[in-house]
Design a protein around this motif. Sequence first.
Motif, PDB file in Angstrom:
ATOM      1  N   CYS A  64     -60.247 -42.776   7.674  1.00 45.56           N
ATOM      2  CA  CYS A  64     -60.078 -41.592   6.824  1.00 45.56           C
ATOM      3  C   CYS A  64     -60.343 -41.909   5.357  1.00 45.56           C
ATOM      4  CB  CYS A  64     -58.658 -41.037   6.980  1.00 45.56           C
ATOM      5  SG  CYS A  64     -58.284 -40.392   8.619  1.00 45.56           S
ATOM      6  N   LYS A 119     -64.857 -31.316  -0.843  1.00 46.74           N
ATOM      7  CA  LYS A 119     -64.404 -31.272   0.549  1.00 46.74           C
ATOM      8  C   LYS A 119     -64.211 -32.671   1.113  1.00 46.74           C
ATOM      9  CE  LYS A 119     -66.382 -26.804   1.918  1.00 46.74           C
ATOM     10  NZ  LYS A 119     -67.361 -26.127   2.803  1.00 46.74           N
ATOM     11  N   TYR A 171     -60.569 -33.745   2.536  1.00 50.42           N
ATOM     12  CA  TYR A 171     -60.437 -34.103   3.953  1.00 50.42           C
ATOM     13  C   TYR A 171     -59.957 -35.554   4.085  1.00 50.42           C
ATOM     14  CZ  TYR A 171     -63.067 -29.873   5.223  1.00 50.42           C
ATOM     15  OH  TYR A 171     -63.481 -28.580   5.388  1.00 50.42           O
TER      16      TYR A 171
END
Length: 461
Positions: free
Chosen positions: A327, A204, A208
């Motif tokens: 990010c 994940k 993401y």
Amino acid sequence: MCVPMYIAEVAPMETRGILVTINNCAITLGQLLASIIDGLFSYDHANGWRYMLGLAAVPAIIQFIGFLFMPESPRWLVAKGRYEEALSVLKRVRTADDDIQEEFRGIQENCQENELANNGWLAVLKKICGNSSLRMALLVGCMLQSIQQLSGINTVMYYSASIIEMSGVRDKSKIIWLAAGTSAMNAVCSLIGLFLVERVGRRKLTLYSLFGVAACLFLLGASFNLADKDAPPVAYHDLSANGTSCFSMDSCSACVRSSSCGFCFLEEGERNYNGTCLPVNPDMNDLSVGGACNTTELQPHITWAFNWCPSKYSWMIFGGLLLYLFCFAPGMGCMPWTINSEIYPLWARGTCYSIATSMNWFFNFTVSLTFLELMQLLTKEGAFYFYGILASLGFVFLFLFLPETKNVSLEHVEELFEVPWWKDRTTSSEKKTLQSQLEVGNSTPAHIEDVKLSAINKNGL
């Protein structure tokens, strides 16, 4: 190559992800410290670069001394038949509550098939190619490392100062300090990954992160596109540029897009630029050939812009860089190294990890070498759109093929890749945890039923 693999082999299963991620955090903190040192010495134009390079010897010496006190990997020692030393190392790096003998037996059983590693890397590579699940693990590991570089991280880290300058920031020392700001964002967000890796899971966190990276690359492309449209027009054509391609340019963006031209302008009030396009001095791109910008002693308010244009969208480009690192750092910055340190069996770990790491550095070299030329070919915005497309394709691949390795022992991770790609890989680690609990010899029937019921309620297994 060796550091994440060494950490994974020495670390306990429950803290393995955190400890491998700490390695990446240390790298980003080192980059931040280096950027601060660059900023401090940026005002010394004569000797500053010497101090920047020379001071790098200090941490290298400290690290070398620290390495002298490190134990060998217990898994490597078992593979070499040095069992007493392996037990000694396990006792040194585990707590009194850990079942060292049980862990040792698991490592020993895994090493029984590892005699092949002593026959050389060609024999290991041949066996890897003949094992379908290991081939898939190696493909995923290589793609993780490749996607990390093809998503443009080192264009941001190596060329952050150039990108900031292209956005319209003029003062050289200010550019270096803003570049240090990008390193600070990278370091801080790597620490976020440290707290999330064991909570969210590797899969994940990677997905993401990569989704956000792709979105930010498109945002950076759009920011440069807006800055390009906002560029001031050429107000007059200087006769000194007559006979060159610069003489026919009609805007700053068209002018600086050519590596042989620059924009020389007089700032006459807010957002009022009286400028012209001039040829760049081939020996010093800080000067023009002819015109008002052909001297280092520029008159007040006269500015020479090589490879950038004044724009009101500079903040948007810098903000896009920071958001990109926000990010990237927690997931794609750490996870390729963490996951690669976990997904190979002991007998193939060194060979597979070396191949995956080589892919990382190959694309690091390729992207870094071609970035500036790519911007000339595709324009600045086009280059970031291109990296955004590559990151998007990488997201699709990892969504289909990347399993979850959280809470899976190194001796069992390989089995995750036996699951066909079209099946759900997100719950593989929970299945493996359930299996390992059911295999415990002293588990009672009631305990086994509790484990099954707990797993069904949690994961629908």
